[in-house]
Design a protein around this motif. Structure first.
Motif, PDB file in Angstrom:
ATOM      1  N   TRP A  99      19.518  16.550 -37.082  1.00 23.96           N
ATOM      2  CA  TRP A  99      19.666  15.662 -38.232  1.00 23.96           C
ATOM      3  C   TRP A  99      21.112  15.172 -38.363  1.00 23.96           C
ATOM      4  O   TRP A  99      22.068  15.925 -38.193  1.00 23.96           O
ATOM      5  N   ASP A 136      23.517  12.748 -41.108  1.00 23.10           N
ATOM      6  CA  ASP A 136      23.519  12.137 -42.440  1.00 23.10           C
ATOM      7  C   ASP A 136      23.550  10.621 -42.284  1.00 23.10           C
ATOM      8  O   ASP A 136      24.546  10.046 -41.849  1.00 23.10           O
ATOM      9  N   TRP A 137      22.455   9.990 -42.624  1.00 18.35           N
ATOM     10  CA  TRP A 137      22.292   8.547 -42.469  1.00 18.35           C
ATOM     11  C   TRP A 137      23.240   7.743 -43.353  1.00 18.35           C
ATOM     12  O   TRP A 137      23.461   6.570 -43.128  1.00 18.35           O
ATOM     13  N   CYS A 192      16.666   4.376 -34.790  1.00 16.56           N
ATOM     14  CA  CYS A 192      17.107   3.667 -35.990  1.00 16.56           C
ATOM     15  C   CYS A 192      18.397   2.895 -35.716  1.00 16.56           C
ATOM     16  O   CYS A 192      19.327   3.422 -35.094  1.00 16.56           O
ATOM     17  N   ASN A 194      20.651   2.151 -37.747  1.00 17.78           N
ATOM     18  CA  ASN A 194      21.777   2.703 -38.497  1.00 17.78           C
ATOM     19  C   ASN A 194      22.503   3.668 -37.565  1.00 17.78           C
ATOM     20  O   ASN A 194      21.971   4.711 -37.201  1.00 17.78           O
ATOM     21  N   CYS A 243      22.463   7.354 -38.411  1.00 17.74           N
ATOM     22  CA  CYS A 243      21.170   8.027 -38.535  1.00 17.74           C
ATOM     23  C   CYS A 243      20.642   8.523 -37.188  1.00 17.74           C
ATOM     24  O   CYS A 243      20.435   9.708 -36.997  1.00 17.74           O
ATOM     25  N   TRP A 273      17.716   8.345 -36.026  1.00 15.13           N
ATOM     26  CA  TRP A 273      16.360   8.877 -36.120  1.00 15.13           C
ATOM     27  C   TRP A 273      15.479   8.172 -35.105  1.00 15.13           C
ATOM     28  O   TRP A 273      15.597   6.969 -34.909  1.00 15.13           O
ATOM     29  N   TYR A 311      14.698   0.011 -38.726  1.00 13.65           N
ATOM     30  CA  TYR A 311      15.215   1.233 -39.344  1.00 13.65           C
ATOM     31  C   TYR A 311      14.092   2.234 -39.532  1.00 13.65           C
ATOM     32  O   TYR A 311      12.943   1.858 -39.764  1.00 13.65           O
ATOM     33  N   CYS A 355      17.831   3.701 -44.853  1.00 12.94           N
ATOM     34  CA  CYS A 355      18.716   3.089 -43.857  1.00 12.94           C
ATOM     35  C   CYS A 355      18.729   1.567 -43.953  1.00 12.94           C
ATOM     36  O   CYS A 355      19.783   0.948 -43.823  1.00 12.94           O
TER      37      CYS A 355
END
Length: 185
Positions: A11, A13-14, A138, A140, A143, A145, A158, A164
């Motif tokens: 993970w 932090d977006w 993603c 971003n 992020c 992801w 996103y 995001c």
């Protein structure tokens, strides 16, 4: 999906704080994840098993990056994915010919190797049964992801438009405002 939920266990932090965490190191997260995907094991992973899980995640991340960049799958990555799938209760072998994927199955066993085989097989099934070009990372940059774009027009940028997507829209707006403020009048 099993494979992308597993990949997103790393993970970030977006919102851009720079914080990140490896959720595989959190026993409570790992137990919830196993339960969510109806997977069972007899014990928590040993340090070697945890290291193998993280290696699998790195392999899948590399493969996803190649897919997103529209590069051909590396032969050594296919070999490694096949090796991991072979460690499960069902031997799964991913093959590729003329950019078409296929999975061959042969029954076998149960444990953390089985969990890894299921993760690898979940990813392989997307390559075979779905449209791999819909796999995304993603946009971003904070992020990263991984998700499957199931929108009709394949336009999803996103992982979540409300988080995001909105954040990036605000960032673009602020950048334009800053640029306009710097322009001489």
């Amino acid at each position: 999906m099993l494979w992308d939920d597993f990949m997103n266990s790393e993970w970030h932090d977006w919102r851009g704080s720079g914080k990140s965490e490896d959720r595989l190191d959190k026993p409570e997260w790992l137990n919830d994840w196993l339960e969510r995907h109806r997977l069972s094991v007899d014990a928590a992973p040993s340090s070697d098993e945890l290291a193998a899980l993280k290696q699998l995640r790195l392999l899948l991340q590399r493969m996803v990056k190649d897919i997103v960049a529209e590069l051909e799958m590396r032969a050594e990555d296919l070999t490694e994915l096949n090796k991991i799938m072979k460690g499960g209760a069902v031997i799964r072998r991913l093959t590729m010919a003329d950019r078409l994927y296929n999975i061959a199955l042969t029954p076998v066993d149960h444990n953390w190797r089985q969990v890894m085989a299921e993760i690898a097989a979940s990813f392989a099934h997307v390559l075979v049964d779905a449209d791999a070009s819909r796999i995304r990372i993603c946009d971003n940059p904070d992020c990263l992801w991984v998700y499957y774009d199931d929108t009709r027009n394949r336009s999803k940028k996103y992982c979540d438009d409300k988080c995001c997507g909105n954040l990036m829209k605000v960032r673009r707006f602020r950048a334009r405002q800053k640029a306009a403020a710097r322009k001489p009048t």
